[in-house]
Write a protein that holds these residues in place. Structure first.
Motif, PDB file in Angstrom:
ATOM      1  N   GLY A 131      -6.217  -3.385   7.428  1.00 36.28           N
ATOM      2  CA  GLY A 131      -6.072  -4.101   8.578  1.00 36.28           C
ATOM      3  C   GLY A 131      -5.976  -5.796   8.364  1.00 36.28           C
TER       4      GLY A 131
ATOM      5  N   ASN B 213      -8.856   9.578   1.678  1.00 33.73           N
ATOM      6  CA  ASN B 213      -8.180  10.037   2.801  1.00 33.73           C
ATOM      7  C   ASN B 213      -8.317  11.411   2.837  1.00 33.73           C
ATOM      8  OD1 ASN B 213      -7.445   7.669   3.237  1.00 33.73           O
ATOM      9  ND2 ASN B 213      -5.160   7.512   3.164  1.00 33.73           N
TER      10      ASN B 213
ATOM     11  N   PHE C 114       7.793   6.074  11.652  1.00 35.56           N
ATOM     12  CA  PHE C 114       7.168   6.224  10.502  1.00 35.56           C
ATOM     13  C   PHE C 114       7.583   7.422   9.479  1.00 35.56           C
ATOM     14  CE2 PHE C 114       2.712   4.017  11.334  1.00 35.56           C
ATOM     15  CZ  PHE C 114       3.432   2.644  11.738  1.00 35.56           C
ATOM     16  N   TYR C 115       7.595   8.653  10.104  1.00 40.25           N
ATOM     17  CA  TYR C 115       7.797   9.795   9.356  1.00 40.25           C
ATOM     18  C   TYR C 115       8.997  10.409   9.648  1.00 40.25           C
ATOM     19  CZ  TYR C 115       2.990   8.994   8.711  1.00 40.25           C
ATOM     20  OH  TYR C 115       1.473   8.757   8.550  1.00 40.25           O
TER      21      TYR C 115
ATOM     22  N   HIS D 260      -4.866   9.329  -6.143  1.00 37.20           N
ATOM     23  CA  HIS D 260      -5.125   9.314  -4.774  1.00 37.20           C
ATOM     24  C   HIS D 260      -6.397  10.097  -4.703  1.00 37.20           C
ATOM     25  CE1 HIS D 260      -4.779   9.034  -0.685  1.00 37.20           C
ATOM     26  NE2 HIS D 260      -3.653   9.821  -0.474  1.00 37.20           N
TER      27      HIS D 260
ATOM     28  N   ARG E 183      -7.625   5.468  -5.980  1.00 35.43           N
ATOM     29  CA  ARG E 183      -7.951   4.944  -4.517  1.00 35.43           C
ATOM     30  C   ARG E 183      -9.034   5.510  -3.876  1.00 35.43           C
ATOM     31  NH1 ARG E 183      -4.186   4.352   1.016  1.00 35.43           N
ATOM     32  NH2 ARG E 183      -4.270   2.085   0.742  1.00 35.43           N
TER      33      ARG E 183
ATOM     34  N   ALA F 200       0.740  -1.019   0.128  1.00 30.50           N
ATOM     35  CA  ALA F 200       0.048  -0.049  -0.078  1.00 30.50           C
ATOM     36  C   ALA F 200       0.970   1.181  -0.002  1.00 30.50           C
ATOM     37  CB  ALA F 200      -0.950  -0.111   1.250  1.00 30.50           C
ATOM     38  N   PRO F 201       0.312   2.232  -0.584  1.00 25.91           N
ATOM     39  CA  PRO F 201       1.002   3.595  -0.773  1.00 25.91           C
ATOM     40  C   PRO F 201       1.268   4.120   0.842  1.00 25.91           C
ATOM     41  CG  PRO F 201      -1.036   3.802  -1.364  1.00 25.91           C
ATOM     42  CD  PRO F 201      -1.048   2.544  -1.118  1.00 25.91           C
ATOM     43  N   MET F 202       2.623   4.456   1.138  1.00 25.80           N
ATOM     44  CA  MET F 202       3.072   4.822   2.550  1.00 25.80           C
ATOM     45  C   MET F 202       3.953   6.163   2.386  1.00 25.80           C
ATOM     46  SD  MET F 202       2.830   1.656   5.034  1.00 25.80           S
ATOM     47  CE  MET F 202       3.739   0.575   3.570  1.00 25.80           C
ATOM     48  N   THR F 203       3.494   7.379   2.982  1.00 18.97           N
ATOM     49  CA  THR F 203       4.288   8.587   3.063  1.00 18.97           C
ATOM     50  C   THR F 203       5.488   8.188   4.144  1.00 18.97           C
ATOM     51  OG1 THR F 203       2.627  10.076   2.401  1.00 18.97           O
ATOM     52  CG2 THR F 203       4.383  10.618   3.930  1.00 18.97           C
TER      53      THR F 203
ATOM     54  N   GLY G 101       2.255   8.863  -1.658  1.00 22.09           N
ATOM     55  CA  GLY G 101       1.780   9.746  -2.283  1.00 22.09           C
ATOM     56  C   GLY G 101       2.973  10.682  -2.901  1.00 22.09           C
TER      57      GLY G 101
ATOM     58  N   GLN H 200       1.959   6.691  -6.856  1.00 25.78           N
ATOM     59  CA  GLN H 200       0.570   7.681  -6.393  1.00 25.78           C
ATOM     60  C   GLN H 200       0.636   8.988  -6.669  1.00 25.78           C
ATOM     61  OE1 GLN H 200      -0.691   7.798  -2.119  1.00 25.78           O
ATOM     62  NE2 GLN H 200      -2.633   6.704  -2.748  1.00 25.78           N
TER      63      GLN H 200
ATOM     64  N   ASN I 215      -7.929  -2.824   1.080  1.00 22.87           N
ATOM     65  CA  ASN I 215      -6.801  -2.711   2.007  1.00 22.87           C
ATOM     66  C   ASN I 215      -7.460  -1.976   3.351  1.00 22.87           C
ATOM     67  OD1 ASN I 215      -5.064   0.376   2.996  1.00 22.87           O
ATOM     68  ND2 ASN I 215      -4.210  -1.524   3.012  1.00 22.87           N
TER      69      ASN I 215
ATOM     70  N   GLY J 195      -0.346  -2.272   4.267  1.00 30.81           N
ATOM     71  CA  GLY J 195       0.623  -1.097   4.366  1.00 30.81           C
ATOM     72  C   GLY J 195       1.571  -1.576   5.753  1.00 30.81           C
ATOM     73  N   THR J 196       1.020  -1.185   6.835  1.00 29.81           N
ATOM     74  CA  THR J 196       1.979  -1.574   7.832  1.00 29.81           C
ATOM     75  C   THR J 196       2.822  -2.877   7.951  1.00 29.81           C
ATOM     76  OG1 THR J 196       0.062  -1.657   9.251  1.00 29.81           O
ATOM     77  CG2 THR J 196       1.432   0.080   9.421  1.00 29.81           C
TER      78      THR J 196
HETATM   79  C1  LIG Z   1       3.221   5.658   7.510  1.00 30.74           C
HETATM   80  C2  LIG Z   1       2.130   5.527   6.650  1.00 30.74           C
HETATM   81  C3  LIG Z   1       1.900   6.501   5.675  1.00 30.74           C
HETATM   82  C4  LIG Z   1       0.819   6.540   4.739  1.00 30.74           C
HETATM   83  N1  LIG Z   1       0.712   7.247   3.553  1.00 30.74           N
HETATM   84  C5  LIG Z   1      -0.263   7.052   2.682  1.00 30.74           C
HETATM   85  C6  LIG Z   1      -0.140   7.696   1.549  1.00 30.74           C
HETATM   86  O1  LIG Z   1       0.938   8.330   0.937  1.00 30.74           O
HETATM   87  N2  LIG Z   1      -0.969   7.619   0.590  1.00 30.74           N
HETATM   88  C7  LIG Z   1      -2.271   6.901   0.975  1.00 30.74           C
HETATM   89  O2  LIG Z   1      -3.115   6.622   0.098  1.00 30.74           O
HETATM   90  N3  LIG Z   1      -2.119   6.149   2.148  1.00 30.74           N
HETATM   91  C8  LIG Z   1      -1.406   6.295   2.812  1.00 30.74           C
HETATM   92  N4  LIG Z   1      -1.388   5.453   4.270  1.00 30.74           N
HETATM   93  C9  LIG Z   1      -2.443   4.537   4.429  1.00 30.74           C
HETATM   94  C10 LIG Z   1      -2.021   3.094   4.107  1.00 30.74           C
HETATM   95  O3  LIG Z   1      -1.932   3.092   2.471  1.00 30.74           O
HETATM   96  C11 LIG Z   1      -3.067   1.932   4.365  1.00 30.74           C
HETATM   97  O4  LIG Z   1      -4.151   2.538   3.771  1.00 30.74           O
HETATM   98  C12 LIG Z   1      -2.998   1.768   5.834  1.00 30.74           C
HETATM   99  O5  LIG Z   1      -2.058   1.634   6.664  1.00 30.74           O
HETATM  100  C13 LIG Z   1      -4.077   1.020   6.174  1.00 30.74           C
HETATM  101  O6  LIG Z   1      -3.468  -0.619   5.942  1.00 30.74           O
HETATM  102  P1  LIG Z   1      -2.853  -1.443   6.805  1.00 30.74           P
HETATM  103  O7  LIG Z   1      -3.664  -1.793   7.789  1.00 30.74           O
HETATM  104  O8  LIG Z   1      -2.232  -2.642   6.144  1.00 30.74           O
HETATM  105  O9  LIG Z   1      -1.481  -0.915   7.370  1.00 30.74           O
HETATM  106  C14 LIG Z   1      -0.214   5.613   5.189  1.00 30.74           C
HETATM  107  C15 LIG Z   1      -0.103   4.616   6.219  1.00 30.74           C
HETATM  108  C16 LIG Z   1       0.796   4.742   7.163  1.00 30.74           C
HETATM  109  C17 LIG Z   1       0.654   3.879   8.140  1.00 30.74           C
END
Ligand SMILES: Cc1cc2nc3c(=O)[nH]c(=O)nc-3n(C[C@H](O)[C@H](O)[C@H](O)COP(=O)(O)O)c2cc1C
Length: 358
Positions: free
Chosen positions: A294, A175, A342-343, A172, A224, A21-24, A55, A97, A292, A315-316
């Protein structure tokens, strides 16, 4: 059929059905450029069937976080090229993304200008800026010419993503960011052709999807959504109609996939069976459905076997386990994610999560 069986997405062959999954991660260098550490981070996770990048802003106006990469400058294209080449060499596939935060920003990120939105409505939240937490000001309501400019910026960014060697792009629309703000009636109070009726509120998301499809072809484009997301003052009076309509429009466009974020518990709440959006989106949308939120191995396997989803994004679990497919295959224990990094933290919590036997 299992999480580990190959899948053809559009015309792209994925090695398995596990999507990152996309993650900043806020590790960009210079003026929002992905650097060598990001190359390593993504290569470590190349065993995902598909990686979706963090993103990445389509324009300087789309920025609302520190050290997040963009896709609007030559330097960013060069930085991303290093990432895609290395991931491809490692056998991975990767979508970028495309992101515009809309009102979720601050003048400190925007050379003093106000963040932009469909309507001048307050968010009543603070946001992290390089100078600490600050209150989000009431945004500037976009004019029609400004909206057209944003459509062009998404299109240019899509073209740059192609130049950077990605396999496709994900828009995107989730959110509480710009496209979500236009779609939902809690944040869109416009009375022109971009507000009011459902068709009008979906106009910008659909126009952007069309503009991106014109660059990539529909089979390389995903979108998304997060219908349950209610942070950042997001709301909609008829979410099933709203998101059902958008799914229908995207289906007619023939895009490769919809990526649906479900509630993960905590602040976002638990999903009751009658509130579940996945069956509705499945019905409305002919392409691939990625779920996506959990998911673990068991739940992911079940939704694929039940035919509710084609792919599942993690994601995580991918953040903390670069070799997640192998761990799932072997039923090996998982590393826990460290939220404190995370960040922040450079390689700590970014590229130093251990792999099995490592
Ligand atoms: C550190 C972090 C950064 C994230 N950044 C983005 C992002 O840039 N774009 C996006 O669509 N979702 C973002 N998310 C949401 C994740 O893509 C995902 O929807 C969310 O973590 C739930 O999935 P999981 O339970 O598998 O972790 C982010 C989540 C985390 C934990």
């Amino acid at each position: 059929m299992s999480l580990f069986s190959p899948y053809v997405l559009g015309d792209l062959r994925l090695a398995n059905r596990m999507v990152m999954a996309p993650m900043t991660r806020c590790r960009a260098i210079g003026v929002n450029v992905p650097g060598p550490l990001s190359v390593l981070y993504y290569v470590q996770r190349a065993s995902a069937g598909l990686i979706i990048t963090e993103g990445s802003q389509v324009s300087p106006q789309g920025v609302g976080f520190f050290r997040t990469p963009g896709i609007y400058s030559d330097a960013q294209v060069t930085g991303w090229k290093e990432v895609t080449s290395a991931v491809h060499r490692a056998g991975g596939k990767m979508f970028l993304q495309l992101w515009h935060v809309g009102r979720m920003s601050h003048p400190d990120y925007l050379s003093g200008s106000l963040p932009v939105a469909p309507s001048a409505l307050p968010v009543n939240e603070t946001i992290h800026t390089p100078a600490g937490k600050k209150f989000i000001p009431v945004p500037h309501a976009l004019g029609l010419t400004e909206i057209l400019k944003i459509v062009r910026e998404f299109q240019d960014a899509a073209a740059r993503a192609k130049e950077a060697g990605f396999d496709g792009v994900e828009i995107h629309g989730a959110n509480g960011y710009l496209l979500d703000q236009f779609l939902r009636d809690g944040s869109n109070h416009r009375t022109d052709r971009y507000g009011g009726s459902l068709a009008n509120r979906a106009r910008l998301p659909v126009e952007i999807a069309e503009a991106v499809v014109a660059v990539w072809g529909a089979k390389k484009v995903g979108y998304r959504i997060s219908p349950h997301f209610n942070l950042h003052a997001m709301s909609d009076t008829h979410p099933r109609e709203t998101f059902g309509h958008l799914a229908d429009r995207l289906s007619k466009l023939g895009i490769a996939y919809i990526h649906l974020v479900e509630p993960v518990g905590g602040k976002l709440g638990a999903v009751t069976p009658d509130a579940q959006m996945a069956p509705l989106i499945r019905k409305k949308f002919d392409g691939t459905l990625i779920l996506n939120g959990g998911y673990d191995k068991e739940r992911a396997t079940r939704v694929i076997e039940d035919g509710l989803a084609d792919l599942v994004a993690f994601g995580t679990p991918f953040l903390a386990n670069p070799d997640l497919p192998e761990r799932f295959m072997r039923d090996a224990p998982l590393n826990r994610e460290d939220m404190a990094t995370f960040y922040t933290g450079e390689e700590k919590g970014y590229t130093d999560y251990p792999v099995l036997g490592g």
